[in-house]
Scaffold this motif. Structure first.
Motif, PDB file in Angstrom:
ATOM      1  N   LEU B  59      53.859  37.351  46.859  1.00 40.70           N
ATOM      2  CA  LEU B  59      53.755  38.786  46.621  1.00 40.70           C
ATOM      3  C   LEU B  59      52.374  39.177  46.160  1.00 40.70           C
ATOM      4  CD1 LEU B  59      57.037  39.310  44.696  1.00 40.70           C
ATOM      5  CD2 LEU B  59      56.622  39.185  47.124  1.00 40.70           C
ATOM      6  N   GLN B  60      52.024  40.384  46.452  1.00 39.55           N
ATOM      7  CA  GLN B  60      50.813  40.979  45.919  1.00 39.55           C
ATOM      8  C   GLN B  60      51.256  42.300  45.327  1.00 39.55           C
ATOM      9  OE1 GLN B  60      47.184  39.942  46.449  1.00 39.55           O
ATOM     10  NE2 GLN B  60      48.511  38.177  46.245  1.00 39.55           N
ATOM     11  N   THR B  61      50.493  42.728  44.369  1.00 38.06           N
ATOM     12  CA  THR B  61      50.837  44.019  43.824  1.00 38.06           C
ATOM     13  C   THR B  61      49.537  44.764  43.619  1.00 38.06           C
ATOM     14  OG1 THR B  61      51.932  45.148  42.042  1.00 38.06           O
ATOM     15  CG2 THR B  61      50.838  43.110  41.482  1.00 38.06           C
ATOM     16  N   THR B  62      49.585  46.066  43.713  1.00 37.75           N
ATOM     17  CA  THR B  62      48.336  46.792  43.602  1.00 37.75           C
ATOM     18  C   THR B  62      48.543  48.166  42.996  1.00 37.75           C
ATOM     19  OG1 THR B  62      46.333  47.335  44.816  1.00 37.75           O
ATOM     20  CG2 THR B  62      48.378  47.722  45.938  1.00 37.75           C
ATOM     21  N   CYS B 243      46.284  45.199  38.382  1.00 37.59           N
ATOM     22  CA  CYS B 243      45.856  44.637  39.661  1.00 37.59           C
ATOM     23  C   CYS B 243      45.430  45.801  40.545  1.00 37.59           C
ATOM     24  CB  CYS B 243      47.009  43.920  40.347  1.00 37.59           C
ATOM     25  SG  CYS B 243      47.915  42.870  39.222  1.00 37.59           S
ATOM     26  N   ILE B 244      44.112  45.808  40.847  1.00 38.81           N
ATOM     27  CA  ILE B 244      43.602  47.034  41.491  1.00 38.81           C
ATOM     28  C   ILE B 244      42.986  46.769  42.849  1.00 38.81           C
ATOM     29  CG2 ILE B 244      42.118  49.017  41.079  1.00 38.81           C
ATOM     30  CD1 ILE B 244      42.285  48.686  38.209  1.00 38.81           C
ATOM     31  N   PRO B 245      43.298  45.870  43.660  1.00 37.55           N
ATOM     32  CA  PRO B 245      44.256  44.787  43.462  1.00 37.55           C
ATOM     33  C   PRO B 245      43.628  43.565  42.811  1.00 37.55           C
ATOM     34  CG  PRO B 245      43.593  44.910  45.773  1.00 37.55           C
ATOM     35  CD  PRO B 245      42.815  45.934  45.040  1.00 37.55           C
ATOM     36  N   GLY B 246      42.323  43.511  42.631  1.00 35.69           N
ATOM     37  CA  GLY B 246      41.736  42.419  41.857  1.00 35.69           C
ATOM     38  C   GLY B 246      42.142  42.569  40.397  1.00 35.69           C
ATOM     39  N   MET B 247      42.028  41.499  39.602  1.00 38.17           N
ATOM     40  CA  MET B 247      42.483  41.578  38.215  1.00 38.17           C
ATOM     41  C   MET B 247      41.451  42.290  37.355  1.00 38.17           C
ATOM     42  SD  MET B 247      43.945  37.721  38.110  1.00 38.17           S
ATOM     43  CE  MET B 247      44.169  37.599  36.360  1.00 38.17           C
ATOM     44  N   VAL B 248      41.878  43.368  36.706  1.00 37.79           N
ATOM     45  CA  VAL B 248      40.990  44.114  35.815  1.00 37.79           C
ATOM     46  C   VAL B 248      41.634  44.138  34.425  1.00 37.79           C
ATOM     47  CG1 VAL B 248      39.906  46.335  35.334  1.00 37.79           C
ATOM     48  CG2 VAL B 248      40.161  45.546  37.708  1.00 37.79           C
ATOM     49  N   PRO B 249      41.009  43.492  33.435  1.00 39.58           N
ATOM     50  CA  PRO B 249      41.630  43.412  32.106  1.00 39.58           C
ATOM     51  C   PRO B 249      41.817  44.793  31.474  1.00 39.58           C
ATOM     52  CG  PRO B 249      39.792  41.873  32.305  1.00 39.58           C
ATOM     53  CD  PRO B 249      39.734  42.772  33.487  1.00 39.58           C
ATOM     54  N   ALA B 250      42.830  44.915  30.651  1.00 40.78           N
ATOM     55  CA  ALA B 250      43.095  46.164  29.929  1.00 40.78           C
ATOM     56  C   ALA B 250      43.452  45.784  28.490  1.00 40.78           C
ATOM     57  CB  ALA B 250      44.257  46.901  30.586  1.00 40.78           C
ATOM     58  N   ASP B 251      43.471  46.765  27.611  1.00 39.80           N
ATOM     59  CA  ASP B 251      43.785  46.486  26.201  1.00 39.80           C
ATOM     60  C   ASP B 251      45.242  46.098  26.033  1.00 39.80           C
ATOM     61  OD1 ASP B 251      41.218  47.054  25.586  1.00 39.80           O
ATOM     62  OD2 ASP B 251      41.606  49.143  25.027  1.00 39.80           O
ATOM     63  N   GLU B 252      46.095  46.857  26.714  1.00 37.77           N
ATOM     64  CA  GLU B 252      47.522  46.557  26.579  1.00 37.77           C
ATOM     65  C   GLU B 252      48.263  47.051  27.808  1.00 37.77           C
ATOM     66  OE1 GLU B 252      49.125  48.770  23.283  1.00 37.77           O
ATOM     67  OE2 GLU B 252      48.766  50.688  24.258  1.00 37.77           O
ATOM     68  N   LEU B 253      49.474  46.551  27.974  1.00 34.78           N
ATOM     69  CA  LEU B 253      50.383  47.080  28.988  1.00 34.78           C
ATOM     70  C   LEU B 253      51.534  47.704  28.215  1.00 34.78           C
ATOM     71  CD1 LEU B 253      50.647  44.143  31.586  1.00 34.78           C
ATOM     72  CD2 LEU B 253      49.312  46.255  31.805  1.00 34.78           C
ATOM     73  N   LYS B 254      51.951  48.895  28.662  1.00 36.67           N
ATOM     74  CA  LYS B 254      53.055  49.508  27.929  1.00 36.67           C
ATOM     75  C   LYS B 254      54.151  49.996  28.870  1.00 36.67           C
ATOM     76  CE  LYS B 254      50.328  53.765  27.255  1.00 36.67           C
ATOM     77  NZ  LYS B 254      49.088  53.386  27.914  1.00 36.67           N
ATOM     78  N   ALA B 255      55.254  50.372  28.284  1.00 41.40           N
ATOM     79  CA  ALA B 255      56.463  50.710  29.040  1.00 41.40           C
ATOM     80  C   ALA B 255      56.140  51.551  30.263  1.00 41.40           C
ATOM     81  CB  ALA B 255      57.450  51.454  28.137  1.00 41.40           C
ATOM     82  N   GLY B 256      56.734  51.204  31.383  1.00 40.46           N
ATOM     83  CA  GLY B 256      56.537  51.957  32.623  1.00 40.46           C
ATOM     84  C   GLY B 256      55.429  51.414  33.478  1.00 40.46           C
ATOM     85  N   GLU B 257      54.532  50.601  32.880  1.00 41.71           N
ATOM     86  CA  GLU B 257      53.382  50.123  33.629  1.00 41.71           C
ATOM     87  C   GLU B 257      53.672  48.794  34.345  1.00 41.71           C
ATOM     88  OE1 GLU B 257      49.433  51.964  31.737  1.00 41.71           O
ATOM     89  OE2 GLU B 257      50.185  50.221  30.642  1.00 41.71           O
ATOM     90  N   VAL B 258      52.810  48.552  35.342  1.00 34.57           N
ATOM     91  CA  VAL B 258      52.879  47.298  36.090  1.00 34.57           C
ATOM     92  C   VAL B 258      51.530  46.625  35.972  1.00 34.57           C
ATOM     93  CG1 VAL B 258      53.051  46.311  38.415  1.00 34.57           C
ATOM     94  CG2 VAL B 258      54.603  48.150  37.715  1.00 34.57           C
TER      95      VAL B 258
END
Lengths: 446, 604
Positions: B59-62, B243-258
């Motif tokens: 799978l890929q996700t974007t 995934c944009i679709p390359g990996m881009v770090p973020a501070d946090e992931l929160k409800a609703g996000e992928v």
């Protein structure tokens, strides 16, 4: 060491009519095309010399085809003149012309005259494509001659002074099948009986040399098409091999030396004096084809003419097969040609190419390949490859050979056990039985 | 209004070839997160094999950004799904991560069995489904019929399904508008306890396992200790991002996000698809539903080919396993093939993919043996053995009975092929449960069939009998008792264990004959006769003979023939290298896989 020679092969790509089994580079050509071709060939001879200065003297010349005898003695003479003008041809050179029955004249006197003229320009050996001596069979395979033509032309050749003549015979010819190809001979005898009958008739003529080939049905030939349509049955492998071995025996009994898979030379009644005996205990005939032997002992040969192949100084090349291109690029008086203009394919042999060619072509000869002749392509190898598993002090040719072919040894030994191969301290050679499966043995050494 | 109102999490559902990957490409291109020059065709299918076969395995996700007509920016998370029956479970977990799905129907083909299978999976997850008609640029498009089929077969209102061409980009903007309208926004609780679904994972040599996840409730950030609820393992998060679709770090992931989570995890089996991630310090009480252990359905032996090293094969298999929780292997020994591995796969395609990757990515030469299913062998003493290698079948005298896996196979086909499919299924011991007309011209056949009959060449046979129109979907149903025997093959009177198969008793004779005939064609002539025998126990039931060869010689070899002849000999030598020696008999390696690809003609 082998007798090493330098030969010249000249290809004449014309014939009166294409035979039904023939896949060679050849086609009927009109008189004008033939003359243009001769002129182009003479120019090639004049211009190629610079590439082959190291090759002299020339010990054999071979006119092959096609049917070289469709060229007049005058044309062959001009080609010979060109050769003499550019190369030193040895006094005792073997100069062969492939001359097919039916192309030399209609009456015995004409034939004699024509052959006499060829002889006058230097031809001293003839190779005649007899193929069979049954008229129905000859017609079916697309030959233009009859059995009577063969006998007449052979007699004329003797009368013209030729004392070195080869006759070609095709074994295992098919006669169509029960569905029946049109024109198939209504033979009451089998293909094998026909082959043996043909051989008896040929032996009765006492030629110095006989070549026997099992027919191979090739793609793109008339026979190939009939085969695809289901109108022609190939002779089974079993019957063909049986025929071959019967032919071998008949020739041996008649005093011919079997010196290559498909070639025999008259050695006189076995054990007769004056003939040297080789290690394998065979009488060495003076009538072996010296030219063809050069293909099996890695000698140099210069190929001239359309589609001709050469092997000179470790380089294999082949001329273009495009007749128009060949004629045009040679007949352009403005520029000198380079080999690149007509050489369609040039390959510089590696050490490995050389040794494997030496071995597999050498195995075609009944005397086989000697270690000493194979390993001379491995010069300088010992120093570079004095690895721990190889005793560098043991530099015998045998040791070097088997060091190089270490992977093949076990299987080679199994062919020895099964009676297909003989290995001794000088080299290796096939048995008569081994010839039947020679490809699988040769494949060990490529 | 919360941030979640501007998020849409969706999948694209489509039959193979109906244009899923092309549409995904178009979306990525439209929403501008990948420069056109970086676009390889079909961006999401990033394994060569996938691109060549037009299927998606991993799978890929974007994450896409779309400015809608209402002037607002929306985050569209496109979650890809694998496109083959072998990967049903993975599909279902991807769908579980979504709130809606775009159903792509090829307007020239209509609805197919596999589409239907995936639609049912989506409905199981309560997804909102947006039907879309693709390939509208083709003259053969018949949108009205396709609409009718969607309504009749699936029961979705397709009256205003967007008409698009993923290839030309036609109608894609309208589709995006519709998507934002139709598919609901996530409704998670960002302040709740962390509950996140793993819908895919892969191994990265720098970061360890990268988990693709959908956050349902709560938040996760670098430094958190996360807990996998099903495996019970804890890991410290080293990175999160999108995934944009390359990996881009973020501070946090929160409800609703992928997004993705890394945590120095060593193999994907430790972050199994379907597992629920929570915080070790403050765990949620209930895991997300739907987690399943990976279950291998098909087994085969993989052996190093002549000249290939056992260690290299082992390394490669280990590397593949790190990235594929559904693939497993263990060492086995074959008298014929030496040391190798018995490998388990989800299905035949999965097996093909793995063996092809061994040759392409690892440049390995391997021999694969005939695929086999797992048989349950009930012994007279009451013990039950799982047998996935026919050579391990116990002595028939000890066996009470054997059970084989049965699958439920759904075949959808234009009605003119029904007769021919029924003949085919009958020949494969299929049992028709029922048949329904979905539309006037489209039929669905429901069969129960031994898995063993499906894994060899059933799909190919089905396609060839229906000129490619029929589609197949199958799933495991149950084990069922059957009269089965072990069919052995002997070459030159020597048993070749790698060629043994388990077959129905009544077909043994015919199969044995078929295998012997096939082997006769495959095995080259030797210098001696090679008898080929098929046997059940001590009883020989079929025999063929490879005649000894008598002739392998070239009559002529003159000046022009040397080069050609050498090439022929080299070819002959190379051909031999691909052979395997069994005692005195040489067998080409393809024999092991070719042998059971019997023609239809050799079956009833």
């Amino acid at each position: 060491m082998d007798e090493r020679t330098t030969g010249i092969y000249i290809h004449i790509p014309f014939c009166v009519k294409k035979c039904n089994y023939c896949a060679f580079l050849s086609a009927p050509g009109d008189e004008e095309t033939r003359e243009k071709y001769v002129q182009a060939l003479i120019r090639e001879i004049g211009r190629c010399k610079v590439n082959f200065t190291s090759c002299e003297p020339i010990s054999t010349v071979y006119f092959g085809g096609g049917t070289p005898s469709v060229l007049s003695p005058e044309q062959i003479g001009r080609i010979m003149d060109a050769l003499r003008a550019n190369f030193t041809i040895a006094d005792d050179a073997e100069i062969t012309l492939e001359a097919n029955p039916g192309t030399l004249g209609a009456a015995e006197e004409d034939v004699k005259f024509t052959l006499h003229q060829y002889r006058a320009v230097g031809i001293n050996r003839l190779s005649m494509g007899v193929q069979s001596l049954n008229d129905d069979v000859l017609k079916f395979i697309g030959r233009i001659h009859t059995a009577e033509d063969v006998r007449r032309d052979f007699k004329a050749a003797r009368a013209s002074g030729y004392d070195n003549i080869n006759l070609d015979l095709i074994l295992s010819l098919p006669f169509g099948n029960k569905e029946g190809a049109q024109g198939a001979p209504l033979n009451s005898i089998s293909s094998q009986e026909q082959s043996l009958e043909d051989l008896r008739e040929i032996l009765a003529m006492h030629p110095e040399h006989i070549s026997c080939y099992s027919l191979q049905i090739e793609e793109g030939t008339t026979f190939g098409k009939l085969y695809d349509q289901g109108l022609l049955d190939e002779i089974t492998d079993e019957e063909d091999r049986d025929t071959y071995h019967k032919v071998c025996k008949a020739l041996r009994d008649a005093g011919y030396e079997h010196y290559e898979i498909s070639n025999w030379a008259y050695a006189g009644a076995s054990g007769s004096a004056g003939l040297s005996r080789s290690k394998a205990g065979l009488s060495r005939s003076p009538y072996r084809s010296r030219h063809n032997s050069s293909y099996w002992n890695m000698s140099d040969y210069i190929g001239l003419g359309l589609g001709a192949s050469g092997f000179v100084g470790g380089v294999r090349y082949q001329n273009t097969s495009d007749l128009q291109k060949y004629i045009e690029c040679l007949n352009d008086p403005g520029v000198g040609i380079t080999p690149a203009d007509i050489h369609a394919d040039v390959h510089i042999n590696t050490e490995h190419d050389n040794i494997s060619e030496a071995v597999f072509t050498g195995l075609r000869r009944r005397e086989g390949i000697r270690y000493a002749d194979a390993v001379r392509y491995l010069a300088n190898r010992d120093e570079a490859d004095a690895s721990q598993d190889f005793d560098a002090t043991d530099t015998s040719a045998e040791a070097r050979f088997w060091h190089f072919y270490a992977d093949a040894r076990e299987e080679a030994e199994s062919f020895v056990r099964s009676g297909h191969l003989i290995i001794d301290d000088e080299g290796l050679r096939l048995t008569e039985l081994g010839i039947d499966i020679s490809n699988s043995i040769m494949a060990l050494f490529v | 209004m919360g941030y979640q109102d501007n998020i849409r999490n969706f999948s694209i559902i489509a039959h193979i070839d109906h244009g899923k990957s092309t549409l995904a490409d178009r979306l990525i291109e439209k929403t501008g997160l990948v420069a056109s020059r970086d676009m390889k065709e079909q961006y999401l299918d990033n394994m060569d094999i996938e691109r060549e076969r037009g299927i998606t395995i991993k799978l890929q996700t974007t994450r896409l950004k779309y400015r809608a007509k209402d002037g607002q920016d929306y985050i569209l998370n496109l979650i890809d799904t694998p496109g083959h029956v072998d990967f049903n479970y993975e599909v279902s977990r991807s769908l579980a991560a979504c709130d809606g799905a775009v159903l792509v129907v090829d307007a020239t083909q209509g609805v197919e069995a596999q589409t239907l299978g995936n639609v049912y999976l989506a409905l199981d997850e309560d997804l909102e489904i947006l039907p879309v008609l693709n390939k509208m640029d083709l003259a053969s498009a018949r949108p009205e019929e396709a609409r009718e089929e969607i309504e009749e077969i699936i029961g979705l209102d397709a009256s205003d399904a967007p008409e698009i061409s993923a290839k030309t980009g036609m109608g894609v903007d309208e589709m995006l508008e519709k998507l934002v309208e139709t598919i609901p926004a996530p409704q998670g609780d960002p302040d709740g306890k962390l509950k996140a679904l793993i819908f895919d994972s892969y191994y990265d040599s720098y970061k360890g396992v990268v988990i693709y996840t959908r956050i349902f409730d709560g938040k996760v950030k670098k430094g958190d200790i996360i807990k996998m609820m099903n495996t019970g393992k804890n890991y410290e998060v080293t990175e999160v991002g999108y995934c944009i679709p390359g990996m881009v770090p973020a501070d946090e992931l929160k409800a609703g996000e992928v997004g993705y989570i890394c945590g120095s995890i060593k193999q994907v089996a430790d972050a199994r698809v379907g597992d629920t991630i929570t915080l070790a310090s403050d765990p949620t009480e209930t895991a997300l539903k739907g987690y399943k252990q990976a279950q291998s359905m098909v087994y085969c032996g993989i052996f190093p080919a002549e000249g290939e090293s056992y260690e290299n094969v082992k390394d490669a298999l280990e590397k593949l396993q790190v990235n594929d929780a559904a693939f497993n292997f263990e060492p086995e020994t074959s008298a014929a093939l030496g040391y190798g591995y018995r490998c388990g796969f989800l299905g035949l395609l999965h097996m093909d993919v793995i063996t092809e990757r061994l040759s392409r990515e690892f440049d390995l030469d391997v021999i694969t043996t005939l695929p086999s299913v797992i048989y349950k062998v009930v012994l007279k003493d009451g013990r039950v053995l799982d047998i996935e290698n026919p050579s391990n079948l116990p002595d028939p005298l000890e066996i009470a009975h054997i059970e084989e896996p049965i699958v439920k196979a759904d075949i959808m086909t234009p009605n003119e092929y029904v007769g021919s499919i029924m003949t085919l299924c009958q020949g494969r011991r299929g049992n028709m449960i029922h048949m329904e007309y979905l539309t006037k011209t489209r039929v669905q056949l429901h069969y129960e069939m031994p898995l063993n009959e499906v894994i060899y060449d059933f799909f190919d046979a089905l396609k060839s009998r229906t000129r490619g129109y029929a589609s197949l979907d199958y799933e495991f149903l149950r084990y069922q008792q059957a009269k089965l025997v072990k069919l052995d093959i002997l070459l030159n009177h020597e048993l070749i264990d790698a060629l043994s198969t388990i077959v129905p008793e009544e077909e043994a004779m015919q199969k044995g004959r078929g295998i012997c005939e096939k082997l006769k064609d495959i095995i080259p002539r030797h210098q001696f006769e090679v008898p080929i025998q098929a046997a059940i126990g001590q009883k020989i039931i079929a025999r063929e003979t490879v005649r000894a060869y008598r002739k392998d010689v070239l009559a002529k070899c003159y000046g022009g023939d040397v080069s050609r002849k050498k090439k022929l000999l080299e070819k002959q030598k190379a051909g031999k290298k691909r052979m395997r020696q069994f005692g005195s008999v040489t067998v080409p390696q393809e024999a092991f896989t070719e042998v059971l690809k019997l023609d239809d003609s050799t079956r009833q």
